[in-house]
Design a protein around this motif. Structure first.
Motif, PDB file in Angstrom:
ATOM      1  N   MET A  55       0.766  -1.000   0.140  1.00 38.34           N
ATOM      2  CA  MET A  55       0.133   0.112  -0.061  1.00 38.34           C
ATOM      3  C   MET A  55       0.817   1.219   0.105  1.00 38.34           C
ATOM      4  O   MET A  55       1.800   1.421   0.766  1.00 38.34           O
ATOM      5  N   ASP A  56       0.736   2.071  -1.005  1.00 37.94           N
ATOM      6  CA  ASP A  56       1.587   3.332  -0.883  1.00 37.94           C
ATOM      7  C   ASP A  56       0.893   4.379  -0.490  1.00 37.94           C
ATOM      8  O   ASP A  56       0.476   5.601  -0.739  1.00 37.94           O
ATOM      9  N   THR A  57       0.522   4.337   0.946  1.00 40.37           N
ATOM     10  CA  THR A  57      -0.106   5.262   1.914  1.00 40.37           C
ATOM     11  C   THR A  57       1.063   5.547   3.064  1.00 40.37           C
ATOM     12  O   THR A  57       1.359   4.619   3.931  1.00 40.37           O
ATOM     13  N   LYS A  58       1.330   6.708   3.181  1.00 39.43           N
ATOM     14  CA  LYS A  58       2.458   7.071   4.376  1.00 39.43           C
ATOM     15  C   LYS A  58       1.772   8.063   5.071  1.00 39.43           C
ATOM     16  O   LYS A  58       1.372   9.057   4.911  1.00 39.43           O
ATOM     17  N   ILE A  59       1.988   7.506   6.560  1.00 36.18           N
ATOM     18  CA  ILE A  59       1.335   8.244   7.735  1.00 36.18           C
ATOM     19  C   ILE A  59       2.433   8.794   8.614  1.00 36.18           C
ATOM     20  O   ILE A  59       3.143   8.113   8.932  1.00 36.18           O
ATOM     21  N   LEU A  60       2.282  10.108   9.057  1.00 40.59           N
ATOM     22  CA  LEU A  60       3.279  10.758   9.867  1.00 40.59           C
ATOM     23  C   LEU A  60       2.555  10.650  11.423  1.00 40.59           C
ATOM     24  O   LEU A  60       1.402  11.251  11.456  1.00 40.59           O
ATOM     25  N   ILE A  61       3.230  10.136  12.144  1.00 40.50           N
ATOM     26  CA  ILE A  61       2.632  10.329  13.641  1.00 40.50           C
ATOM     27  C   ILE A  61       3.572  11.336  14.416  1.00 40.50           C
ATOM     28  O   ILE A  61       4.870  10.962  14.428  1.00 40.50           O
ATOM     29  N   VAL A  62       2.871  12.256  15.070  1.00 40.21           N
ATOM     30  CA  VAL A  62       3.557  13.244  15.788  1.00 40.21           C
ATOM     31  C   VAL A  62       3.357  13.181  17.324  1.00 40.21           C
ATOM     32  O   VAL A  62       1.989  13.690  17.629  1.00 40.21           O
ATOM     33  N   ASP A  63       3.945  12.789  18.270  1.00 46.35           N
ATOM     34  CA  ASP A  63       3.735  12.703  19.448  1.00 46.35           C
ATOM     35  C   ASP A  63       4.961  12.537  20.287  1.00 46.35           C
ATOM     36  O   ASP A  63       5.931  11.775  19.779  1.00 46.35           O
ATOM     37  N   ASP A  64       4.996  13.186  21.334  1.00 45.58           N
ATOM     38  CA  ASP A  64       6.150  12.998  22.440  1.00 45.58           C
ATOM     39  C   ASP A  64       6.121  11.668  23.468  1.00 45.58           C
ATOM     40  O   ASP A  64       7.093  11.226  24.201  1.00 45.58           O
ATOM     41  N   GLU A  65       4.845  11.061  23.254  1.00 49.03           N
ATOM     42  CA  GLU A  65       4.765   9.680  24.243  1.00 49.03           C
ATOM     43  C   GLU A  65       5.295   8.435  23.405  1.00 49.03           C
ATOM     44  O   GLU A  65       4.735   8.174  22.598  1.00 49.03           O
ATOM     45  N   ALA A  66       6.528   8.009  23.583  1.00 49.93           N
ATOM     46  CA  ALA A  66       7.071   7.183  22.779  1.00 49.93           C
ATOM     47  C   ALA A  66       6.260   6.002  22.807  1.00 49.93           C
ATOM     48  O   ALA A  66       6.246   5.160  21.600  1.00 49.93           O
ATOM     49  N   LEU A  67       5.857   5.546  23.805  1.00 50.49           N
ATOM     50  CA  LEU A  67       5.098   4.305  23.824  1.00 50.49           C
ATOM     51  C   LEU A  67       3.810   4.182  23.109  1.00 50.49           C
ATOM     52  O   LEU A  67       3.514   3.178  22.429  1.00 50.49           O
ATOM     53  N   LEU A  68       3.124   5.293  23.058  1.00 50.79           N
ATOM     54  CA  LEU A  68       1.733   5.572  22.368  1.00 50.79           C
ATOM     55  C   LEU A  68       2.141   5.423  20.874  1.00 50.79           C
ATOM     56  O   LEU A  68       1.760   4.790  20.205  1.00 50.79           O
ATOM     57  N   VAL A  69       3.437   6.258  20.304  1.00 54.34           N
ATOM     58  CA  VAL A  69       3.772   6.273  19.085  1.00 54.34           C
ATOM     59  C   VAL A  69       4.166   4.695  18.483  1.00 54.34           C
ATOM     60  O   VAL A  69       3.763   4.475  17.712  1.00 54.34           O
ATOM     61  N   LYS A  70       4.914   4.068  19.465  1.00 55.48           N
ATOM     62  CA  LYS A  70       5.257   2.688  19.247  1.00 55.48           C
ATOM     63  C   LYS A  70       4.117   1.806  18.800  1.00 55.48           C
ATOM     64  O   LYS A  70       4.012   1.177  17.985  1.00 55.48           O
ATOM     65  N   GLY A  71       3.026   1.826  19.912  1.00 55.96           N
ATOM     66  CA  GLY A  71       1.905   1.121  19.742  1.00 55.96           C
ATOM     67  C   GLY A  71       1.258   1.455  18.498  1.00 55.96           C
ATOM     68  O   GLY A  71       0.574   0.575  17.620  1.00 55.96           O
ATOM     69  N   LEU A  72       0.988   2.795  18.115  1.00 56.95           N
ATOM     70  CA  LEU A  72       0.176   3.352  16.990  1.00 56.95           C
ATOM     71  C   LEU A  72       0.900   2.737  15.793  1.00 56.95           C
ATOM     72  O   LEU A  72       0.349   2.339  14.620  1.00 56.95           O
ATOM     73  N   LYS A  73       2.068   2.960  15.690  1.00 55.73           N
ATOM     74  CA  LYS A  73       3.206   2.614  14.699  1.00 55.73           C
ATOM     75  C   LYS A  73       2.845   1.035  14.423  1.00 55.73           C
ATOM     76  O   LYS A  73       2.567   0.632  13.122  1.00 55.73           O
ATOM     77  N   TYR A  74       3.099   0.268  15.292  1.00 60.90           N
ATOM     78  CA  TYR A  74       2.792  -1.140  14.971  1.00 60.90           C
ATOM     79  C   TYR A  74       1.435  -1.471  14.521  1.00 60.90           C
ATOM     80  O   TYR A  74       1.453  -2.471  13.605  1.00 60.90           O
ATOM     81  N   SER A  75       0.330  -0.929  15.055  1.00 56.49           N
ATOM     82  CA  SER A  75      -1.082  -1.190  14.651  1.00 56.49           C
ATOM     83  C   SER A  75      -1.154  -0.861  13.334  1.00 56.49           C
ATOM     84  O   SER A  75      -1.865  -1.534  12.562  1.00 56.49           O
ATOM     85  N   LEU A  76      -0.906   0.363  12.901  1.00 57.17           N
ATOM     86  CA  LEU A  76      -1.130   0.623  11.614  1.00 57.17           C
ATOM     87  C   LEU A  76      -0.286  -0.032  10.542  1.00 57.17           C
ATOM     88  O   LEU A  76      -0.715  -0.085   9.386  1.00 57.17           O
ATOM     89  N   GLU A  77       0.805  -0.281  11.001  1.00 55.00           N
ATOM     90  CA  GLU A  77       1.789  -1.213  10.005  1.00 55.00           C
ATOM     91  C   GLU A  77       1.343  -2.502   9.704  1.00 55.00           C
ATOM     92  O   GLU A  77       1.319  -3.202   8.590  1.00 55.00           O
TER      93      GLU A  77
END
Length: 230
Positions: A1-23
């Motif tokens: 899928m040629d869809t790129k999303i940028l997550i911007v947040d200073d909560e590293a755990l939240l970013v990690k969880g969102l990144k994994y789930s979206l990937e």
């Protein structure tokens, strides 16, 4: 899928969880942890959507959103704390397309992402009338540009969608629930303020006197409609 999303947040755990789930759903995901990094990446990369936290180090989310809007109409979902002023988040100065209040359900976020990306894809491939001329309005449906009395009007993605829908159906009254379903593409869990905020901001941009609207009118107790002068 040629869809790129940028997550911007200073909560590293939240970013990690969102990144994994979206990937897991096939998205390509990038991350930034402060406002400066977010702006740098937004200027260098071509993202399909940005998930942006309101409270960020160095440069806060509202300023980041505003600076991105100066150069791009990429869809932005703002993450906010409870009680933040939705008027500011979705406002004239900043132009976020959507918001979620922390803590949020990842399934709801995914539903909103899919709805936004689906609409964007439809707009890119839709073939139809390119120019709508109505009174003093010129709406370029493919270029997504609006002029009023020959003056370019800078609308956010949602503001443009609302104007296009209402102007394409002059005299037809849409309830706020209908507008949420058509423009946002999902149930908004009863938060009808989103429509009211966007309508008010749209009036401020296109009406000569937003407190005495001539075009986008309110049908009290029902919803909103567009009334051409001619």
């Amino acid at each position: 899928m040629d869809t790129k999303i940028l997550i911007v947040d200073d909560e590293a755990l939240l970013v990690k969880g969102l990144k994994y789930s979206l990937e897991q759903d096939g998205y390509e995901v990038d991350a930034a942890y402060d406002g400066s990094e977010a702006l740098d990446k937004a200027n260098r990369e071509n993202y399909s959507l940005i998930i942006l936290d309101l409270m960020l180090p160095e440069i806060d989310g509202l300023e980041v959103c505003q600076k991105i809007r100066e150069k791009s109409q990429v869809p932005i979902i703002m993450l906010t704390a409870k009680g933040e002023d939705i008027n500011k988040i979705l406002g004239l100065e900043y132009g976020a397309d959507d918001y979620l209040t922390k803590p949020f359900n990842i399934l709801e976020l995914k539903a909103r992402i899919k709805a936004i990306l689906r609409r964007a894809s439809t707009k890119e491939t839709k073939i139809g009338e390119q120019i709508i001329q109505l009174d003093n309005f010129t709406i370029n449906t493919l270029g997504r540009k609006v002029t009023v009395n020959g003056k370019d009007i800078n609308l956010t993605a949602k503001e443009f969608d609302l104007l296009l829908l209402l102007a394409s159906n002059p005299g037809k009254v849409f309830t706020r629930e209908e507008l949420l379903e058509i423009i946002w593409g999902y149930e908004y869990f009863g938060d009808l303020r989103t429509v009211d905020v966007h309508i008010r901001r749209l009036r401020e941009k296109i009406e000569e006197n937003s407190s005495q609207a001539e075009y986008i009118l309110t049908k009290w107790g029902v919803g909103y409609y567009f009334r051409p002068n001619s």
